[in-house]
Design a protein around this motif. Structure first.
Motif, PDB file in Angstrom:
ATOM      1  N   ASP A 110       8.861   0.283   5.875  1.00 39.13           N
ATOM      2  CA  ASP A 110      10.121  -0.280   5.393  1.00 39.13           C
ATOM      3  C   ASP A 110      11.052   0.845   4.937  1.00 39.13           C
ATOM      4  OD1 ASP A 110       9.320   0.517   2.789  1.00 39.13           O
ATOM      5  OD2 ASP A 110       8.233  -1.375   2.533  1.00 39.13           O
ATOM      6  N   SER A 111      12.272   0.504   4.600  1.00 40.88           N
ATOM      7  CA  SER A 111      13.287   1.501   4.285  1.00 40.88           C
ATOM      8  C   SER A 111      12.939   2.330   3.053  1.00 40.88           C
ATOM      9  CB  SER A 111      14.647   0.832   4.085  1.00 40.88           C
ATOM     10  OG  SER A 111      14.584  -0.132   3.037  1.00 40.88           O
ATOM     11  N   SER A 112      12.319   1.706   2.037  1.00 38.16           N
ATOM     12  CA  SER A 112      11.972   2.451   0.825  1.00 38.16           C
ATOM     13  C   SER A 112      10.882   3.478   1.104  1.00 38.16           C
ATOM     14  CB  SER A 112      11.526   1.490  -0.287  1.00 38.16           C
ATOM     15  OG  SER A 112      10.355   0.786   0.101  1.00 38.16           O
ATOM     16  N   THR A 113       9.924   3.127   1.973  1.00 32.12           N
ATOM     17  CA  THR A 113       8.856   4.063   2.325  1.00 32.12           C
ATOM     18  C   THR A 113       9.427   5.222   3.130  1.00 32.12           C
ATOM     19  OG1 THR A 113       7.244   2.269   2.374  1.00 32.12           O
ATOM     20  CG2 THR A 113       6.648   4.317   3.470  1.00 32.12           C
ATOM     21  N   ILE A 114      10.333   4.905   4.025  1.00 32.16           N
ATOM     22  CA  ILE A 114      10.965   5.958   4.822  1.00 32.16           C
ATOM     23  C   ILE A 114      11.734   6.914   3.920  1.00 32.16           C
ATOM     24  CG2 ILE A 114      12.760   6.407   6.533  1.00 32.16           C
ATOM     25  CD1 ILE A 114      11.905   3.821   7.935  1.00 32.16           C
ATOM     26  N   GLU A 115      12.418   6.364   2.919  1.00 34.27           N
ATOM     27  CA  GLU A 115      13.157   7.202   1.976  1.00 34.27           C
ATOM     28  C   GLU A 115      12.214   8.094   1.178  1.00 34.27           C
ATOM     29  OE1 GLU A 115      16.371   6.727  -1.717  1.00 34.27           O
ATOM     30  OE2 GLU A 115      15.683   4.969  -0.592  1.00 34.27           O
ATOM     31  N   THR A 116      11.058   7.540   0.792  1.00 37.90           N
ATOM     32  CA  THR A 116      10.072   8.325   0.048  1.00 37.90           C
ATOM     33  C   THR A 116       9.544   9.476   0.895  1.00 37.90           C
ATOM     34  OG1 THR A 116       9.403   6.376  -1.222  1.00 37.90           O
ATOM     35  CG2 THR A 116       7.867   8.236  -1.166  1.00 37.90           C
ATOM     36  N   TYR A 155       9.768  10.976   9.891  1.00 37.63           N
ATOM     37  CA  TYR A 155      10.518  10.701   8.669  1.00 37.63           C
ATOM     38  C   TYR A 155      10.307  11.783   7.610  1.00 37.63           C
ATOM     39  CZ  TYR A 155      10.481   6.093  10.864  1.00 37.63           C
ATOM     40  OH  TYR A 155      10.612   5.049  11.758  1.00 37.63           O
ATOM     41  N   THR A 156       9.500  12.816   7.898  1.00 39.62           N
ATOM     42  CA  THR A 156       9.172  13.855   6.920  1.00 39.62           C
ATOM     43  C   THR A 156       9.848  15.170   7.291  1.00 39.62           C
ATOM     44  OG1 THR A 156       7.228  14.766   8.062  1.00 39.62           O
ATOM     45  CG2 THR A 156       6.906  12.760   6.747  1.00 39.62           C
ATOM     46  N   HIS A 157       9.582  16.189   6.448  1.00 33.34           N
ATOM     47  CA  HIS A 157      10.065  17.542   6.725  1.00 33.34           C
ATOM     48  C   HIS A 157       8.916  18.455   7.127  1.00 33.34           C
ATOM     49  CE1 HIS A 157      14.015  16.489   5.176  1.00 33.34           C
ATOM     50  NE2 HIS A 157      13.441  16.006   4.073  1.00 33.34           N
ATOM     51  N   VAL A 158       7.796  17.891   7.538  1.00 28.87           N
ATOM     52  CA  VAL A 158       6.637  18.681   7.927  1.00 28.87           C
ATOM     53  C   VAL A 158       6.958  19.479   9.186  1.00 28.87           C
ATOM     54  CG1 VAL A 158       4.231  18.598   8.696  1.00 28.87           C
ATOM     55  CG2 VAL A 158       5.013  17.077   6.876  1.00 28.87           C
ATOM     56  N   GLN A 159       6.816  20.803   9.081  1.00 28.87           N
ATOM     57  CA  GLN A 159       7.108  21.682  10.212  1.00 28.87           C
ATOM     58  C   GLN A 159       5.850  22.238  10.869  1.00 28.87           C
ATOM     59  OE1 GLN A 159       9.787  24.740   8.886  1.00 28.87           O
ATOM     60  NE2 GLN A 159      11.403  23.294   8.325  1.00 28.87           N
ATOM     61  N   GLU A 160       4.713  22.216  10.134  1.00 29.81           N
ATOM     62  CA  GLU A 160       3.467  22.759  10.671  1.00 29.81           C
ATOM     63  C   GLU A 160       2.347  21.734  10.525  1.00 29.81           C
ATOM     64  OE1 GLU A 160       2.537  26.942   9.634  1.00 29.81           O
ATOM     65  OE2 GLU A 160       4.322  26.822   8.376  1.00 29.81           O
ATOM     66  N   LEU A 161       1.583  21.550  11.599  1.00 31.77           N
ATOM     67  CA  LEU A 161       0.439  20.651  11.590  1.00 31.77           C
ATOM     68  C   LEU A 161      -0.745  21.392  12.176  1.00 31.77           C
ATOM     69  CD1 LEU A 161      -0.826  17.837  11.164  1.00 31.77           C
ATOM     70  CD2 LEU A 161       0.024  17.214  13.449  1.00 31.77           C
ATOM     71  N   ALA A 162      -1.869  21.451  11.417  1.00 34.58           N
ATOM     72  CA  ALA A 162      -3.035  22.212  11.858  1.00 34.58           C
ATOM     73  C   ALA A 162      -4.300  21.371  11.755  1.00 34.58           C
ATOM     74  CB  ALA A 162      -3.182  23.480  11.012  1.00 34.58           C
ATOM     75  N   PHE A 163      -5.150  21.495  12.767  1.00 39.22           N
ATOM     76  CA  PHE A 163      -6.459  20.846  12.782  1.00 39.22           C
ATOM     77  C   PHE A 163      -7.527  21.938  12.829  1.00 39.22           C
ATOM     78  CE2 PHE A 163      -3.541  17.764  14.584  1.00 39.22           C
ATOM     79  CZ  PHE A 163      -3.921  16.575  13.974  1.00 39.22           C
ATOM     80  N   ASP A 164      -8.471  21.875  11.878  1.00 42.49           N
ATOM     81  CA  ASP A 164      -9.496  22.904  11.771  1.00 42.49           C
ATOM     82  C   ASP A 164     -10.882  22.255  11.742  1.00 42.49           C
ATOM     83  OD1 ASP A 164     -10.842  25.351  11.263  1.00 42.49           O
ATOM     84  OD2 ASP A 164     -10.725  24.995   9.101  1.00 42.49           O
ATOM     85  N   MET A 209       0.848  -1.193   0.000  1.00 37.65           N
ATOM     86  CA  MET A 209       0.000   0.000   0.000  1.00 37.65           C
ATOM     87  C   MET A 209       0.884   1.244   0.000  1.00 37.65           C
ATOM     88  SD  MET A 209      -3.047   1.006   2.645  1.00 37.65           S
ATOM     89  CE  MET A 209      -4.069  -0.283   1.965  1.00 37.65           C
ATOM     90  N   SER A 210       0.487   2.306  -0.751  1.00 36.47           N
ATOM     91  CA  SER A 210       1.326   3.497  -0.888  1.00 36.47           C
ATOM     92  C   SER A 210       1.401   4.270   0.417  1.00 36.47           C
ATOM     93  CB  SER A 210       0.743   4.415  -1.975  1.00 36.47           C
ATOM     94  OG  SER A 210      -0.467   4.999  -1.527  1.00 36.47           O
ATOM     95  N   VAL A 211       2.430   5.125   0.521  1.00 39.93           N
ATOM     96  CA  VAL A 211       2.603   5.970   1.688  1.00 39.93           C
ATOM     97  C   VAL A 211       1.408   6.892   1.851  1.00 39.93           C
ATOM     98  CG1 VAL A 211       4.018   7.778   2.703  1.00 39.93           C
ATOM     99  CG2 VAL A 211       5.093   5.895   1.491  1.00 39.93           C
ATOM    100  N   ALA A 212       0.931   7.454   0.743  1.00 39.68           N
ATOM    101  CA  ALA A 212      -0.198   8.383   0.813  1.00 39.68           C
ATOM    102  C   ALA A 212      -1.419   7.720   1.422  1.00 39.68           C
ATOM    103  CB  ALA A 212      -0.518   8.914  -0.583  1.00 39.68           C
ATOM    104  N   VAL A 213      -1.739   6.520   0.952  1.00 36.91           N
ATOM    105  CA  VAL A 213      -2.899   5.805   1.474  1.00 36.91           C
ATOM    106  C   VAL A 213      -2.705   5.496   2.947  1.00 36.91           C
ATOM    107  CG1 VAL A 213      -4.249   3.693   1.320  1.00 36.91           C
ATOM    108  CG2 VAL A 213      -3.509   4.843  -0.765  1.00 36.91           C
ATOM    109  N   LEU A 214      -1.485   5.095   3.306  1.00 37.61           N
ATOM    110  CA  LEU A 214      -1.208   4.762   4.700  1.00 37.61           C
ATOM    111  C   LEU A 214      -1.460   5.951   5.613  1.00 37.61           C
ATOM    112  CD1 LEU A 214      -0.084   2.826   6.810  1.00 37.61           C
ATOM    113  CD2 LEU A 214       2.201   3.639   6.273  1.00 37.61           C
TER     114      LEU A 214
END
Length: 436
Positions: A73-79, A109-118, A1-6
């Motif tokens: 897995d390692s490939s998903t983390i790299e993605t 594992y990402t570069h996300v710096q901002e997370l917002a819930f509205d 299953m893709s990272v996006a779906v996960l």
């Protein structure tokens, strides 16, 4: 299953087919918004991989509560590490905390710096033990119009998230009916620079427990507008233990000035008291104040002696005269729009002339010679800011009512009778002496 779906499954954003379920870019191609994605149509999220901000709206996550989420897995983390997404917004959705607890650690594992819930509802409780000791790149966290369990009793959750929260720099919890923040929770946010608690239900008695000794030690910006604050003295006592506080916003609270010996933090420089219903300048003011906003109040007169003050906003009040600024030697900005001022006194003009930005638009000006000439002189020297000349109009005398102040003639023969008559009298006297 893709990272996006996960990620979508974990955040509870997947929805049954039959509704709008695609992702759309804005015009700048920086923001991508996804509506009601289903597992079958989640491929459209691929186009969002080039966005810096991704927004998810709508969904029905409850059906996925039992969905197994395995380690990556390692490939998903790299993605995940290759994505340029810096901000994620989640809105209009019910979020089971059990799913959120499972997925939040993947953000490491990402570069996300901002997370917002509205406009979200947080339901149930999650097992946050997997986040114990986990750090995340997220530095800004915001909740607007959310419903969740009270903060009291959430100490264990906060403890599991402490490794991350102690490095968080910006936090906003707005429009969410917050009545208080437990002292123990405030002590976790050791690096927090900005806290926005606007549009909540904070009262006078809730500030001292919230900003207790050791809570929010690095806090510089505090926004408390649109709450249930009443006592100026209680607010002062409530924030006096914030040693780094620089900017305090109390606007849109119905404040009453009460006798106070409280000392504001010496670090406080920007103070917003606009729309607070005050009919006089409260005391004491912060000792090192640089910017004071008391616009949209009921002030009839202002007498301020503040050696450090640089900017003073008094627009939309009931002032009938320009306040003296003799005791504010550092002042460079004075806004007096929408008051009841008729003219600028001659003795104040020289003081106003030293300022960089003076605004006196939409006052009922008397366009006598002194009234019009003073404004024209300030404008000619480049001191009048936005609004000149279109928002400066005469209210009196009748012959100039409605005229732009800039067009009122202020020639010497018309306006300074003494300046014309005196030389004539001198010349006549000299002629008389010569003839004698």
């Amino acid at each position: 299953m893709s990272v996006a779906v996960l990620l979508l499954l974990g955040l509870g954003l997947l929805e049954a087919e039959g509704r709008r379920n695609r992702c759309y870019f804005n015009r700048t191609q920086e923001n991508c918004v996804c509506y009601n994605l289903s597992e079958e149509t989640s491929g459209s999220i691929i186009q969002c991989l080039a966005a810096t901000t991704v927004e998810f709206r709508g969904g029905d996550p409850e059906k996925y509560i039992d969905f197994p989420i395995r380690d990556l897995d390692s490939s998903t983390i790299e993605t995940l590490g290759s994505l340029i997404v810096q901000k994620i917004i989640i809105g209009d959705v019910l979020v089971p905390e059990i799913l959120l607890a499972r997925v939040l650690r993947f953000f490491s594992y990402t570069h996300v710096q901002e997370l917002a819930f509205d406009n979200c509802i947080f339901q149930g409780t999650g097992d946050w033990s997997n986040m114990d000791g986990q750090s995340l790149p997220i530095r800004s966290l915001s909740f607007h119009n959310v419903t969740s369990a009270p903060l009291t009793g959430q100490e264990q959750v906060i403890s599991s998230l402490s490794r991350w929260l102690e490095s968080l720099e910006e936090l906003a919890v707005t429009g969410s009916r917050v009545t208080s923040v437990p002292c123990a929770i405030g002590r976790v946010f050791r690096a927090l620079r900005s806290l926005d608690l606007a549009q909540n239900s904070l009262g006078d008695g809730s500030l001292t427990p919230t900003f207790c000794q050791g809570a929010f030690p690095q806090l510089q910006v505090l926004s408390l507008q649109h709450n249930n604050l009443r006592s100026y003295h209680s607010v002062c006592e409530g924030v006096e233990l914030l040693p780094e506080l620089r900017h305090l916003d109390l606007s849109h609270n119905n404040l009453v000035e009460d006798p106070s010996s409280c000392q504001w933090p010496a670090s406080l420089q920007h103070f917003n008291l606009s729309n607070t219903g005050l009919d006089e300048v409260p005391t004491p003011l912060p000792p090192n104040l640089q910017v004071l906003d008391m616009s949209h109040n009921r002030l009839h007169a202002v007498d301020i002696s503040q050696s450090s003050l640089k900017k003073l906003f008094l627009n939309q009040n009931l002032l009938q005269a320009v306040p003296s600024i003799r005791n504010c030697p550092m002042l460079d900005t004075l806004h007096l729009d929408n008051n009841s001022i008729t003219e600028l006194p001659r003795d104040e003009l020289k003081l106003l002339g030293r300022l960089q930005d003076v605004a006196v638009a939409d006052n009922p000006f008397s366009c006598s010679c002194s009234g019009a000439s003073g404004l024209q002189a300030l404008a000619a020297a480049g001191h009048l800011g936005q609004g000149w000349p279109e928002d400066y109009r005469c209210h009196s005398p009748a012959e100039y009512r409605g005229w732009p102040v800039a067009q009122v003639p202020v020639s010497v023969p018309r306006c300074d009778y003494a300046a014309v008559v005196a030389p004539i009298c001198v010349a006549l006297a000299l002629l008389g002496l010569g003839g004698a």
